[in-house]
Design a protein around this motif. Structure first.
Motif, PDB file in Angstrom:
ATOM      1  N   GLN A 277       0.854  -1.180   0.000  1.00 33.58           N
ATOM      2  CA  GLN A 277       0.000   0.000   0.000  1.00 33.58           C
ATOM      3  C   GLN A 277       0.893   1.235   0.000  1.00 33.58           C
ATOM      4  OE1 GLN A 277      -2.404  -0.265   3.515  1.00 33.58           O
ATOM      5  NE2 GLN A 277      -4.102  -1.217   2.430  1.00 33.58           N
TER       6      GLN A 277
ATOM      7  N   THR B 262       3.706   7.145   2.955  1.00 32.43           N
ATOM      8  CA  THR B 262       4.183   5.917   3.593  1.00 32.43           C
ATOM      9  C   THR B 262       3.971   4.752   2.637  1.00 32.43           C
ATOM     10  OG1 THR B 262       2.049   5.501   4.629  1.00 32.43           O
ATOM     11  CG2 THR B 262       3.664   6.707   5.951  1.00 32.43           C
TER      12      THR B 262
ATOM     13  N   THR C 112       3.318   0.615   3.012  1.00 29.01           N
ATOM     14  CA  THR C 112       3.003  -0.470   3.936  1.00 29.01           C
ATOM     15  C   THR C 112       3.113  -1.783   3.193  1.00 29.01           C
ATOM     16  OG1 THR C 112       1.467   1.022   5.056  1.00 29.01           O
ATOM     17  CG2 THR C 112       1.317  -1.311   5.599  1.00 29.01           C
TER      18      THR C 112
ATOM     19  N   HIS D 250       2.631  -5.886   3.338  1.00 31.76           N
ATOM     20  CA  HIS D 250       1.933  -6.977   4.011  1.00 31.76           C
ATOM     21  C   HIS D 250       2.599  -8.286   3.596  1.00 31.76           C
ATOM     22  CE1 HIS D 250      -1.451  -4.399   5.267  1.00 31.76           C
ATOM     23  NE2 HIS D 250      -1.167  -3.753   4.151  1.00 31.76           N
TER      24      HIS D 250
ATOM     25  N   VAL E 137       3.089  -6.976   9.110  1.00 30.27           N
ATOM     26  CA  VAL E 137       2.920  -5.720   8.384  1.00 30.27           C
ATOM     27  C   VAL E 137       4.108  -4.832   8.724  1.00 30.27           C
ATOM     28  CG1 VAL E 137       1.484  -3.683   8.070  1.00 30.27           C
ATOM     29  CG2 VAL E 137       0.426  -5.904   8.411  1.00 30.27           C
ATOM     30  N   ASN E 138       4.737  -4.270   7.687  1.00 33.17           N
ATOM     31  CA  ASN E 138       5.888  -3.397   7.880  1.00 33.17           C
ATOM     32  C   ASN E 138       5.594  -2.068   7.190  1.00 33.17           C
ATOM     33  OD1 ASN E 138       8.372  -2.433   8.474  1.00 33.17           O
ATOM     34  ND2 ASN E 138       9.525  -3.957   7.331  1.00 33.17           N
ATOM     35  N   GLU E 139       5.597  -0.988   7.943  1.00 34.82           N
ATOM     36  CA  GLU E 139       5.303   0.326   7.381  1.00 34.82           C
ATOM     37  C   GLU E 139       6.552   1.191   7.439  1.00 34.82           C
ATOM     38  OE1 GLU E 139       2.412   4.143   8.288  1.00 34.82           O
ATOM     39  OE2 GLU E 139       1.737   2.132   8.809  1.00 34.82           O
TER      40      GLU E 139
ATOM     41  N   ASP F 112       8.465   5.024   6.176  1.00 35.17           N
ATOM     42  CA  ASP F 112       8.223   6.414   5.823  1.00 35.17           C
ATOM     43  C   ASP F 112       9.041   6.731   4.575  1.00 35.17           C
ATOM     44  OD1 ASP F 112       7.282   8.979   6.084  1.00 35.17           O
ATOM     45  OD2 ASP F 112       8.904   9.607   7.412  1.00 35.17           O
TER      46      ASP F 112
END
Length: 141
Positions: free
Chosen positions: A27, A71, A73, A75, A82-84, A86
């Motif tokens: 995402q 950002t 994201t 999955h 989940v790794n988000e 910046d």
């Protein structure tokens, strides 16, 4: 009488015989007018994200236009990890580099492995140390 082999279908194991990519969804959230989202907007307009998507058809890419800093994201398929990250104030090639890097990860936490062999099986010989020897068999100084 000849011996005949018993036909048996191989057991399907994850990753054996097929490639299962751990990252299954990306995402990308950006702002339409913010200055920190300029790299993401450039990435969307020059078509490099389309090339990435066509090369990685097993990854679902979702682009969300929303106010705020951009950002990305990721999955992963292992335990719904989940790794988000910046991606504000990055140029479009740096954003593409980050997306490519995180899409190839397994989703597990990074760690340093100091042992030479990683095995799920226990040692058949057990643990040995000089203190496990009988006192009569120990080396005397």
């Amino acid at each position: 009488m000849p011996v005949k082999a018993i036909p048996k279908v191989s057991i399907a194991r994850n990753g054996v015989g097929t490639l299962v990519v751990p990252c299954n969804k990306i995402q990308i959230q950006y702002c339409n007018w913010g200055g920190s989202s300029q790299g993401v907007r450039d990435l969307l307009t020059n078509g490099q994200l389309n090339n990435f998507a066509s090369n990685n058809k097993n990854i679902f890419i979702e682009v969300i236009k929303k106010s705020g800093h951009p950002t990305a994201t990721f999955h992963y398929s292992n335990k719904d990890k989940v790794n988000e990250i910046d991606i504000k104030n990055l140029k479009f090639n740096e954003v593409l580099k980050k997306i490519n890097e995180y899409s190839q990860r397994s989703g597990n936490e990074l760690f340093k492995w100091n042992h030479k062999v990683l095995s799920i099986n226990q040692s058949t010989r057990g643990i040995w140390s000089p203190m496990h020897e009988a006192k009569s068999d120990r080396y005397k100084i």
